[in-house]
Design a protein around this motif. Structure first.
Motif, PDB file in Angstrom:
ATOM      1  N   ARG A   1      55.434  39.046  41.470  1.00 27.31           N
ATOM      2  CA  ARG A   1      56.027  39.741  40.337  1.00 27.31           C
ATOM      3  C   ARG A   1      55.035  40.116  39.241  1.00 27.31           C
ATOM      4  O   ARG A   1      55.275  41.044  38.493  1.00 27.31           O
ATOM      5  CB  ARG A   1      57.132  38.872  39.719  1.00 27.31           C
ATOM      6  CG  ARG A   1      58.387  38.788  40.586  1.00 27.31           C
ATOM      7  CD  ARG A   1      58.968  40.187  40.763  1.00 27.31           C
ATOM      8  NE  ARG A   1      60.297  40.184  41.322  1.00 27.31           N
ATOM      9  CZ  ARG A   1      60.604  40.349  42.583  1.00 27.31           C
ATOM     10  NH1 ARG A   1      59.633  40.527  43.474  1.00 27.31           N
ATOM     11  NH2 ARG A   1      61.851  40.358  42.988  1.00 27.31           N
ATOM     12  N   PHE A   2      53.921  39.419  39.135  1.00 25.97           N
ATOM     13  CA  PHE A   2      52.978  39.660  38.051  1.00 25.97           C
ATOM     14  C   PHE A   2      51.717  40.332  38.580  1.00 25.97           C
ATOM     15  O   PHE A   2      51.343  40.150  39.740  1.00 25.97           O
ATOM     16  CB  PHE A   2      52.615  38.361  37.330  1.00 25.97           C
ATOM     17  CG  PHE A   2      53.804  37.643  36.753  1.00 25.97           C
ATOM     18  CD1 PHE A   2      54.745  38.331  36.012  1.00 25.97           C
ATOM     19  CD2 PHE A   2      53.983  36.281  36.968  1.00 25.97           C
ATOM     20  CE1 PHE A   2      55.839  37.683  35.482  1.00 25.97           C
ATOM     21  CE2 PHE A   2      55.074  35.626  36.443  1.00 25.97           C
ATOM     22  CZ  PHE A   2      56.009  36.326  35.698  1.00 25.97           C
ATOM     23  N   ARG A   3      51.067  41.091  37.700  1.00 25.52           N
ATOM     24  CA  ARG A   3      49.787  41.728  38.008  1.00 25.52           C
ATOM     25  C   ARG A   3      48.761  41.211  37.006  1.00 25.52           C
ATOM     26  O   ARG A   3      48.878  41.462  35.816  1.00 25.52           O
ATOM     27  CB  ARG A   3      49.896  43.265  37.914  1.00 25.52           C
ATOM     28  CG  ARG A   3      50.860  43.871  38.919  1.00 25.52           C
ATOM     29  CD  ARG A   3      50.362  43.657  40.335  1.00 25.52           C
ATOM     30  NE  ARG A   3      51.242  44.259  41.328  1.00 25.52           N
ATOM     31  CZ  ARG A   3      52.219  43.615  41.937  1.00 25.52           C
ATOM     32  NH1 ARG A   3      52.448  42.342  41.651  1.00 25.52           N
ATOM     33  NH2 ARG A   3      52.965  44.224  42.836  1.00 25.52           N
ATOM     34  N   PHE A   4      47.770  40.489  37.485  1.00 22.23           N
ATOM     35  CA  PHE A   4      46.782  39.871  36.613  1.00 22.23           C
ATOM     36  C   PHE A   4      45.425  39.946  37.281  1.00 22.23           C
ATOM     37  O   PHE A   4      45.312  40.200  38.491  1.00 22.23           O
ATOM     38  CB  PHE A   4      47.155  38.410  36.309  1.00 22.23           C
ATOM     39  CG  PHE A   4      47.465  37.585  37.519  1.00 22.23           C
ATOM     40  CD1 PHE A   4      46.455  36.889  38.188  1.00 22.23           C
ATOM     41  CD2 PHE A   4      48.770  37.505  38.014  1.00 22.23           C
ATOM     42  CE1 PHE A   4      46.737  36.135  39.310  1.00 22.23           C
ATOM     43  CE2 PHE A   4      49.055  36.739  39.143  1.00 22.23           C
ATOM     44  CZ  PHE A   4      48.044  36.060  39.790  1.00 22.23           C
ATOM     45  N   ARG A   5      44.388  39.702  36.486  1.00 25.02           N
ATOM     46  CA  ARG A   5      43.024  39.771  36.994  1.00 25.02           C
ATOM     47  C   ARG A   5      42.769  38.592  37.937  1.00 25.02           C
ATOM     48  O   ARG A   5      43.084  37.446  37.618  1.00 25.02           O
ATOM     49  CB  ARG A   5      42.036  39.731  35.834  1.00 25.02           C
ATOM     50  CG  ARG A   5      40.565  39.848  36.255  1.00 25.02           C
ATOM     51  CD  ARG A   5      39.668  39.891  35.052  1.00 25.02           C
ATOM     52  NE  ARG A   5      39.962  41.061  34.217  1.00 25.02           N
ATOM     53  CZ  ARG A   5      39.321  41.317  33.058  1.00 25.02           C
ATOM     54  NH1 ARG A   5      38.405  40.489  32.610  1.00 25.02           N
ATOM     55  NH2 ARG A   5      39.654  42.410  32.366  1.00 25.02           N
ATOM     56  N   GLY A   6      42.194  38.879  39.070  1.00 22.64           N
ATOM     57  CA  GLY A   6      41.917  37.859  40.066  1.00 22.64           C
ATOM     58  C   GLY A   6      43.056  37.606  41.037  1.00 22.64           C
ATOM     59  O   GLY A   6      42.981  36.669  41.833  1.00 22.64           O
ATOM     60  N   ARG A   7      44.100  38.440  40.967  1.00 27.74           N
ATOM     61  CA  ARG A   7      45.254  38.230  41.845  1.00 27.74           C
ATOM     62  C   ARG A   7      44.876  38.414  43.302  1.00 27.74           C
ATOM     63  O   ARG A   7      45.191  37.570  44.161  1.00 27.74           O
ATOM     64  CB  ARG A   7      46.378  39.185  41.448  1.00 27.74           C
ATOM     65  CG  ARG A   7      47.576  39.196  42.389  1.00 27.74           C
ATOM     66  CD  ARG A   7      48.645  40.149  41.867  1.00 27.74           C
ATOM     67  NE  ARG A   7      49.725  40.282  42.818  1.00 27.74           N
ATOM     68  CZ  ARG A   7      49.737  41.151  43.822  1.00 27.74           C
ATOM     69  NH1 ARG A   7      48.696  41.970  43.998  1.00 27.74           N
ATOM     70  NH2 ARG A   7      50.758  41.208  44.660  1.00 27.74           N
ATOM     71  N   ARG A   8      44.212  39.522  43.619  1.00 23.18           N
ATOM     72  CA  ARG A   8      43.851  39.787  45.012  1.00 23.18           C
ATOM     73  C   ARG A   8      42.854  38.757  45.530  1.00 23.18           C
ATOM     74  O   ARG A   8      42.968  38.274  46.662  1.00 23.18           O
ATOM     75  CB  ARG A   8      43.268  41.197  45.125  1.00 23.18           C
ATOM     76  CG  ARG A   8      42.934  41.620  46.558  1.00 23.18           C
ATOM     77  CD  ARG A   8      42.364  43.028  46.555  1.00 23.18           C
ATOM     78  NE  ARG A   8      43.357  43.979  46.082  1.00 23.18           N
ATOM     79  CZ  ARG A   8      44.244  44.575  46.876  1.00 23.18           C
ATOM     80  NH1 ARG A   8      44.228  44.310  48.172  1.00 23.18           N
ATOM     81  NH2 ARG A   8      45.105  45.433  46.378  1.00 23.18           N
ATOM     82  N   GLY A   9      41.884  38.396  44.706  1.00 23.85           N
ATOM     83  CA  GLY A   9      40.921  37.396  45.129  1.00 23.85           C
ATOM     84  C   GLY A   9      41.539  36.028  45.367  1.00 23.85           C
ATOM     85  O   GLY A   9      41.159  35.315  46.300  1.00 23.85           O
ATOM     86  N   SER A  10      42.525  35.670  44.535  1.00 26.55           N
ATOM     87  CA  SER A  10      43.203  34.382  44.722  1.00 26.55           C
ATOM     88  C   SER A  10      44.003  34.362  46.017  1.00 26.55           C
ATOM     89  O   SER A  10      44.026  33.356  46.736  1.00 26.55           O
ATOM     90  CB  SER A  10      44.116  34.104  43.522  1.00 26.55           C
ATOM     91  OG  SER A  10      43.385  34.054  42.323  1.00 26.55           O
ATOM     92  N   LEU A  11      44.668  35.473  46.331  1.00 23.27           N
ATOM     93  CA  LEU A  11      45.433  35.542  47.563  1.00 23.27           C
ATOM     94  C   LEU A  11      44.537  35.424  48.784  1.00 23.27           C
ATOM     95  O   LEU A  11      44.840  34.677  49.739  1.00 23.27           O
ATOM     96  CB  LEU A  11      46.227  36.850  47.613  1.00 23.27           C
ATOM     97  CG  LEU A  11      47.500  36.915  46.770  1.00 23.27           C
ATOM     98  CD1 LEU A  11      48.081  38.324  46.789  1.00 23.27           C
ATOM     99  CD2 LEU A  11      48.527  35.914  47.273  1.00 23.27           C
TER     100      LEU A  11
END
Length: 320
Positions: free
Chosen positions: A135-145
């Motif tokens: 639901r949220f868009r934040f910095r580092g989201r793709r890298g964390s996934l």
């Protein structure tokens, strides 16, 4: 035969013939069509599926029948056990609860405590993480996934040596969470508390965001949206992840054999392995009886969660 008046013929009554048998009151019997499938065609198109299904059932039932037969065998030896029970006795089940050298109730209790604790924390943390990533868009989201996906590619027992040294040092400072403790073993297993994030996130992504927007317009907070709107809709995936985590904890052996060495803190996997390793010939019946009792919580949990899985699927297919 019936008559009708033709205006062009000057009012002359002319006969008309009803060609439809139903209008004449006659019963028309149609010959049945012969669409019977030949035996060879039925075997090629349909029959082989039944054969594969029967073979799969036999392949799955034979080990279960052998375990049940061995658990009911009073001699409890390998040579006297067979697929079909040759004798009927509850001696092996009675010995599990009466023999002081076999603390089966204690092992069973330890396993249930560990499984329930790990399942609850895993579902809670994985659901929170999945909601945030969905639901949220934040910095580092793709890298964390991708970091979570990369960590899951390596099995947990690869870090067994590092975890052993770590909890040895922790146990010297805090003995309650060190080696040979249930709490320490639970903390080790909770290292994979976010293991179900990817699976739950895919279910979160299928829920329309319009529900969140409508709730925000009504004044709901993110906490209220999560607990009162989203979680009731994702109960099927929570049930599946909980069941998978429960089965994984009950069957976990490698880390348990390293961290739980004392008899009083062992789980069923470690305790039953030691029982069978001490005497493989004479302890087979007791081992099989314990295996049957160990499978009961898994079956009961599956039967209880099945209504949530089926109910969630059918509820989502109803319009309105």
């Amino acid at each position: 035969m019936m008559s009708q008046v033709n205006p062009q013929a000057g009012g002359v009554v002319q006969p008309s013939v009803l060609t439809d048998p139903a209008e004449r009151g006659e019963v028309f019997h149609a010959e049945p069509r012969k669409n019977k499938m030949s035996r060879g065609r039925w075997l090629r198109e349909v029959g082989w599926r039944y054969i594969v299904g029967v073979l799969a059932i036999v392949y799955a039932v034979i080990p279960i029948m052998f375990i049940l037969s061995a658990s009911l065998n009073p001699t409890g030896s390998v040579s006297s056990s067979s697929v079909l029970p040759q004798a009927f006795s509850l001696q092996n089940y009675t010995r599990l609860f009466t023999d002081p050298a076999l603390p089966f109730p204690l092992w069973f209790r330890n396993t249930i405590i560990v499984a329930v604790s790990v399942v609850l924390v895993t579902i809670f943390c994985s659901a929170l993480g999945a909601y945030a990533f969905s639901r949220f868009r934040f910095r580092g989201r793709r890298g964390s996934l991708f970091g979570l996906l990369l960590v899951q590619m390596f099995p947990q027992f690869l870090a067994a040596v590092a975890l052993f040294l770590m909890f040895t040092a922790i146990g010297e400072a805090v003995p309650y969470i060190g080696l040979d403790t249930i709490a320490g073993y639970i903390l080790v297993l909770l290292g994979g508390a976010l293991a179900q994030v990817w699976l739950i996130k895919g279910f979160f992504d299928s829920i329309p965001r319009e529900l969140d927007e409508a709730a925000v317009m009504d004044g709901a907070t993110h906490t209220q949206i999560y607990f009162r709107i989203i979680l009731p809709l994702v109960r099927p995936i929570l049930a599946v992840t909980g069941l998978l985590a429960f089965i994984g904890v009950i069957g976990e052996f490698i880390l348990a054999s390293i961290f739980l060495r004392d008899t009083e803190v062992k789980t069923l996997a470690v305790g039953l392995y030691g029982l069978l390793e001490s005497d493989k010939t004479n302890n087979l019946g007791i081992f099989c009886a314990a295996a049957v009792l160990t499978a009961i919580p898994v079956v009961l949990l599956f039967q209880y969660l099945q209504k949530f899985i089926v109910g969630g699927i059918t509820a989502g297919s109803v319009k309105g």
